[in-house]
Design an enzyme around this catalytic site. Structure first.
Site, PDB file in Angstrom:
ATOM      1  N   ASP A 104       0.817  -1.217   0.000  1.00  0.00           N
ATOM      2  CA  ASP A 104       0.000   0.000   0.000  1.00  0.00           C
ATOM      3  C   ASP A 104       0.846   1.260   0.000  1.00  0.00           C
ATOM      4  O   ASP A 104       2.063   1.219   0.185  1.00  0.00           O
ATOM      5  CB  ASP A 104      -0.963  -0.021   1.195  1.00  0.00           C
ATOM      6  CG  ASP A 104      -0.272  -0.359   2.511  1.00  0.00           C
ATOM      7  OD1 ASP A 104       0.962  -0.435   2.538  1.00  0.00           O
ATOM      8  OD2 ASP A 104      -0.975  -0.545   3.514  1.00  0.00           O
ATOM      9  N   ASN A 164      -7.662  -2.769  14.136  1.00  0.00           N
ATOM     10  CA  ASN A 164      -9.037  -3.100  13.737  1.00  0.00           C
ATOM     11  C   ASN A 164      -9.084  -4.287  12.766  1.00  0.00           C
ATOM     12  O   ASN A 164     -10.101  -4.536  12.145  1.00  0.00           O
ATOM     13  CB  ASN A 164      -9.721  -1.876  13.110  1.00  0.00           C
ATOM     14  CG  ASN A 164      -8.977  -1.360  11.883  1.00  0.00           C
ATOM     15  OD1 ASN A 164      -8.040  -1.999  11.416  1.00  0.00           O
ATOM     16  ND2 ASN A 164      -9.397  -0.226  11.357  1.00  0.00           N
ATOM     17  N   HIS A 220      -7.201  -4.621  10.038  1.00  0.00           N
ATOM     18  CA  HIS A 220      -6.905  -4.344   8.627  1.00  0.00           C
ATOM     19  C   HIS A 220      -5.593  -4.981   8.184  1.00  0.00           C
ATOM     20  O   HIS A 220      -4.672  -5.171   8.976  1.00  0.00           O
ATOM     21  CB  HIS A 220      -6.965  -2.840   8.293  1.00  0.00           C
ATOM     22  CG  HIS A 220      -5.825  -2.009   8.762  1.00  0.00           C
ATOM     23  ND1 HIS A 220      -5.998  -0.804   9.404  1.00  0.00           N
ATOM     24  CD2 HIS A 220      -4.487  -2.159   8.653  1.00  0.00           C
ATOM     25  CE1 HIS A 220      -4.825  -0.260   9.670  1.00  0.00           C
ATOM     26  NE2 HIS A 220      -3.886  -1.068   9.226  1.00  0.00           N
ATOM     27  N   GLU A 236      -9.513  -1.713   5.150  1.00  0.00           N
ATOM     28  CA  GLU A 236     -10.180  -1.420   6.412  1.00  0.00           C
ATOM     29  C   GLU A 236     -11.439  -2.290   6.554  1.00  0.00           C
ATOM     30  O   GLU A 236     -11.912  -2.868   5.570  1.00  0.00           O
ATOM     31  CB  GLU A 236     -10.581   0.062   6.427  1.00  0.00           C
ATOM     32  CG  GLU A 236      -9.402   1.029   6.356  1.00  0.00           C
ATOM     33  CD  GLU A 236      -8.673   1.190   7.692  1.00  0.00           C
ATOM     34  OE1 GLU A 236      -8.637   0.235   8.493  1.00  0.00           O
ATOM     35  OE2 GLU A 236      -8.126   2.282   7.912  1.00  0.00           O
TER      36      GLU A 236
HETATM   37  C1  GLP Z   1      -0.456   0.485   8.520  1.00  0.00           C
HETATM   38  C2  GLP Z   1      -0.138  -0.354   7.289  1.00  0.00           C
HETATM   39  C3  GLP Z   1      -0.372  -1.831   7.527  1.00  0.00           C
HETATM   40  C4  GLP Z   1       0.274  -2.243   8.839  1.00  0.00           C
HETATM   41  C5  GLP Z   1      -0.355  -1.475   9.968  1.00  0.00           C
HETATM   42  C6  GLP Z   1       0.160  -1.865  11.350  1.00  0.00           C
HETATM   43  O1  GLP Z   1      -1.789   0.832   8.601  1.00  0.00           O
HETATM   44  N1  GLP Z   1      -0.877   0.046   6.152  1.00  0.00           N
HETATM   45  O2  GLP Z   1       0.165  -2.576   6.441  1.00  0.00           O
HETATM   46  O3  GLP Z   1       0.113  -3.626   9.037  1.00  0.00           O
HETATM   47  O4  GLP Z   1      -0.080  -0.096   9.745  1.00  0.00           O
HETATM   48  O5  GLP Z   1       1.325  -1.161  11.641  1.00  0.00           O
HETATM   49  P1  GLP Z   1       2.274  -1.455  12.854  1.00  0.00           P
HETATM   50  O6  GLP Z   1       3.122  -2.614  12.443  1.00  0.00           O
HETATM   51  O7  GLP Z   1       3.084  -0.200  12.987  1.00  0.00           O
HETATM   52  O8  GLP Z   1       1.434  -1.735  14.035  1.00  0.00           O
END
Ligand code: GLP
Length: 264
Positions: A67, A136, A138, A143
């Site tokens: 993404d 959440n 995702h 989402e």
């Molecule tokens: C972002 C990314 C996700 C990732 C998520 C969790 O929203 N788009 O791909 O998994 O954050 O991030 P973290 O690893 O910092 O908790």
């Protein structure tokens, strides 16, 4: 789903990195699906170390990131392209021309999403996809309410995700509320999926993904449909699962079987 529960985040990174190292040793021209966020950073550090020691090479690798923020170009410090360059690509022997991150600065983002899908197909599909998970549930920026068969597209971020990621942006900096993300269907097309989760703040999302219903309310629950998915969790992220002992037992049985077959 294969569920591996390890003591801490360092063990999770080590285990996850080894899966990528094994993949690259088996197929040096692998197509890697990569992720951002804080969770994969230690895994990337281990891959950098493995590259420096000569254990693996990325020279023939093609990569696709999950993404990108819509509205940020790759030179923006909070863009995921910038993150990937600084956390991994600049430190390994990969050819940057073979690394793909959805173009956050595309003039026509809808057309860019279709092109991204075509590029993945042209590369032969993703061999191994790395995922983190949002609080959440995702995956990528899919989402809750994302279609379980969705493809790469523009997605609006939830308030919760914007708040979670606000820590990376300074107060005077524009924080996008739109993204381009691979769809859940795109992720499910990967031959192997590796999801890492660490820390207690991921425990509810992990519980819903593993033991909850298959539902767009928890996008990661779609991984229940994948035939080759492994969730690598630390004790804290696994803490709300009701069958922890059973999952640990399965892993021991798996290891014994693999040893017996000489595949460990
Ligand atoms: C972002 C990314 C996700 C990732 C998520 C969790 O929203 N788009 O791909 O998994 O954050 O991030 P973290 O690893 O910092 O908790």
């Amino acid at each position: 789903m294969q569920i591996v529960i390890l003591q801490d985040s360092a063990a999770v990174a080590e285990y996850g990195a080894n899966l990528f190292i094994q993949q690259l040793q088996k197929k040096p021209a692998s197509v890697l699906g990569l992720a951002t966020g804080s969770t994969p950073v230690s895994l990337y550090q281990r891959l950098i170390a493995a590259n420096r020691s000569g254990e693996v090479s990325f020279k023939q690798v093609t990569s696709f990131n999950l993404d990108e923020y819509l509205g940020l170009d790759g030179s923006h410090k909070q863009s995921y392209r910038y993150f990937m360059n600084s956390q991994l690509f600049d430190a390994i022997d990969i050819d940057k021309a073979n690394t793909h991150v959805p173009p956050g600065d595309a003039d026509d983002p809808i057309e860019a999403c279709d092109r991204y899908e075509q590029q993945i197909v042209k590369a032969g599909g993703i061999d191994i996809q790395l995922l983190g998970i949002g609080r959440n549930g995702h995956i990528g920026f899919n989402e809750p309410s994302s279609g379980l068969m969705s493809r790469t597209r523009v997605k609006t971020l939830t308030k919760a995700t914007i708040e979670d990621n606000a820590r990376f942006f300074s107060s005077d900096e524009y924080q996008p509320h739109l993204s381009i993300t691979m769809g859940i269907g795109t992720i499910l097309d990967a031959k192997k999926v590796v999801l890492l989760a660490t820390g207690e703040n991921k425990a509810d999302a992990i519980k819903a993904s593993v033991e909850g219903a298959l539902s767009a309310a928890c996008p990661a629950s779609a991984l229940q449909l994948h035939r080759n998915v492994i969730l690598v969790l630390d004790e804290a992220a696994a803490s709300k699962l009701s069958d922890i002992e059973f999952y640990k037992h399965i892993e021991l049985e798996n290891q014994k079987l693999m040893q017996r077959l000489g595949k460990a």
